[in-house]
Design a protein around this motif. Structure first.
Motif, PDB file in Angstrom:
ATOM      1  N   ARG A  23       0.821  -1.208   0.000  1.00 32.32           N
ATOM      2  CA  ARG A  23       0.000   0.000   0.000  1.00 32.32           C
ATOM      3  C   ARG A  23       0.856   1.259   0.000  1.00 32.32           C
ATOM      4  NH1 ARG A  23      -5.241   0.412   1.775  1.00 32.32           N
ATOM      5  NH2 ARG A  23      -5.057  -1.567   2.913  1.00 32.32           N
ATOM      6  N   ASN A  24       2.000   1.223   0.696  1.00 28.27           N
ATOM      7  CA  ASN A  24       2.874   2.395   0.774  1.00 28.27           C
ATOM      8  C   ASN A  24       4.309   1.950   1.023  1.00 28.27           C
ATOM      9  OD1 ASN A  24       3.088   1.984   3.683  1.00 28.27           O
ATOM     10  ND2 ASN A  24       1.049   2.878   3.825  1.00 28.27           N
ATOM     11  N   VAL A  25       5.234   2.897   0.955  1.00 26.86           N
ATOM     12  CA  VAL A  25       6.652   2.554   1.089  1.00 26.86           C
ATOM     13  C   VAL A  25       6.977   2.047   2.489  1.00 26.86           C
ATOM     14  CG1 VAL A  25       7.388   4.905   1.704  1.00 26.86           C
ATOM     15  CG2 VAL A  25       9.006   3.338   0.615  1.00 26.86           C
ATOM     16  N   GLU A  26       6.289   2.549   3.519  1.00 23.79           N
ATOM     17  CA  GLU A  26       6.554   2.102   4.887  1.00 23.79           C
ATOM     18  C   GLU A  26       6.274   0.604   5.036  1.00 23.79           C
ATOM     19  OE1 GLU A  26       4.772   4.816   4.191  1.00 23.79           O
ATOM     20  OE2 GLU A  26       6.061   6.425   4.973  1.00 23.79           O
ATOM     21  N   GLN A  27       5.193   0.144   4.420  1.00 22.54           N
ATOM     22  CA  GLN A  27       4.884  -1.280   4.483  1.00 22.54           C
ATOM     23  C   GLN A  27       5.889  -2.097   3.667  1.00 22.54           C
ATOM     24  OE1 GLN A  27       0.739  -1.692   3.424  1.00 22.54           O
ATOM     25  NE2 GLN A  27       0.044  -0.653   5.283  1.00 22.54           N
ATOM     26  N   GLY A  28       6.339  -1.534   2.545  1.00 22.64           N
ATOM     27  CA  GLY A  28       7.373  -2.199   1.758  1.00 22.64           C
ATOM     28  C   GLY A  28       8.662  -2.349   2.545  1.00 22.64           C
TER      29      GLY A  28
END
Length: 208
Positions: free
Chosen positions: A109-114
């Motif tokens: 969903r977003n870079v933080e989750q990646g």
């Protein structure tokens, strides 16, 4: 569920939240005080009789949602510990799962989750709660999604390095990629120190 039962459930959740936050090695020291202040505020709202009497079901749900934002949006070992304890205490709270989203959409969903997936997946996929929640095929697919995410992000940085410029349309994505590669400590895997310095120079010289 009655109002009192719901409040008791949230207070049990606060206890788990506080315990994990205090011992956390994943949450930085600047963020911990915010999380602990959040639990203090939540407890005050739900244990002060004069405040409790004025709370409606929507307000109680809002307090619960605020407390759960971090645990619903992050991918990490400590997040799994949190939800494992929620389950063991039989607390009836619905979990949002970023990894399920990734499987469905074939992306995070977003870079933080990646970043969370890249940093912690090797350990996460050995944890019982994850093995119980995802099939072997799904675990392999998550491996692939993480690899594709990494390759795509390093590819963007390498293109910018080759062209010595960040396209205006890619500026935000470039920043996300830099955050990803930095937080996952991947620069040494793909680039020399000179390349990294040049990337930062290109970033500093970007003109909107």
């Amino acid at each position: 569920m009655t109002k009192i039962e719901k409040i008791e459930q949230i207070l049990k959740t606060v206890e788990i939240h506080e315990k994990i936050v205090r011992k956390s090695t994943e949450i930085d020291n600047e963020t911990k005080p915010y999380f602990l202040e959040l639990s203090k505020f939540t407890k005050d709202c739900l244990t002060n009789e004069s405040k409790v009497s004025k709370l409606n079901s929507y307000q109680i749900k809002s307090l619960e949602n605020e407390l759960l934002i971090y645990w619903n949006e992050t991918i990490s070992v400590e997040t799994e510990k949190f939800w494992t304890e929620i389950l063991s205490k039989k607390i009836n709270i619905q979990r949002k799962e970023p990894l399920k989203f990734a499987l469905d959409k074939k992306r995070f969903r977003n870079v933080e989750q990646g970043i969370g997936a890249r940093k912690y997946w090797s350990e996460l996929k050995t944890i019982n709660s994850v093995k119980d929640n995802f099939s072997k095929t799904e675990i392999v697919k998550i491996d692939q999604i993480i690899t594709e995410d990494e390759n795509k992000r390093i590819g963007i940085l390498e293109k910018c390095l080759t062209k010595k410029v960040i396209p205006k349309s890619q500026y935000l994505k470039f920043g996300e990629c830099m955050a990803y590669i930095t937080n996952c400590e991947l620069f040494s895997k793909y680039m020399t120190e000179k390349d990294v310095d040049e990337l930062h120079e290109i970033w500093r010289n970007f003109k909107s």
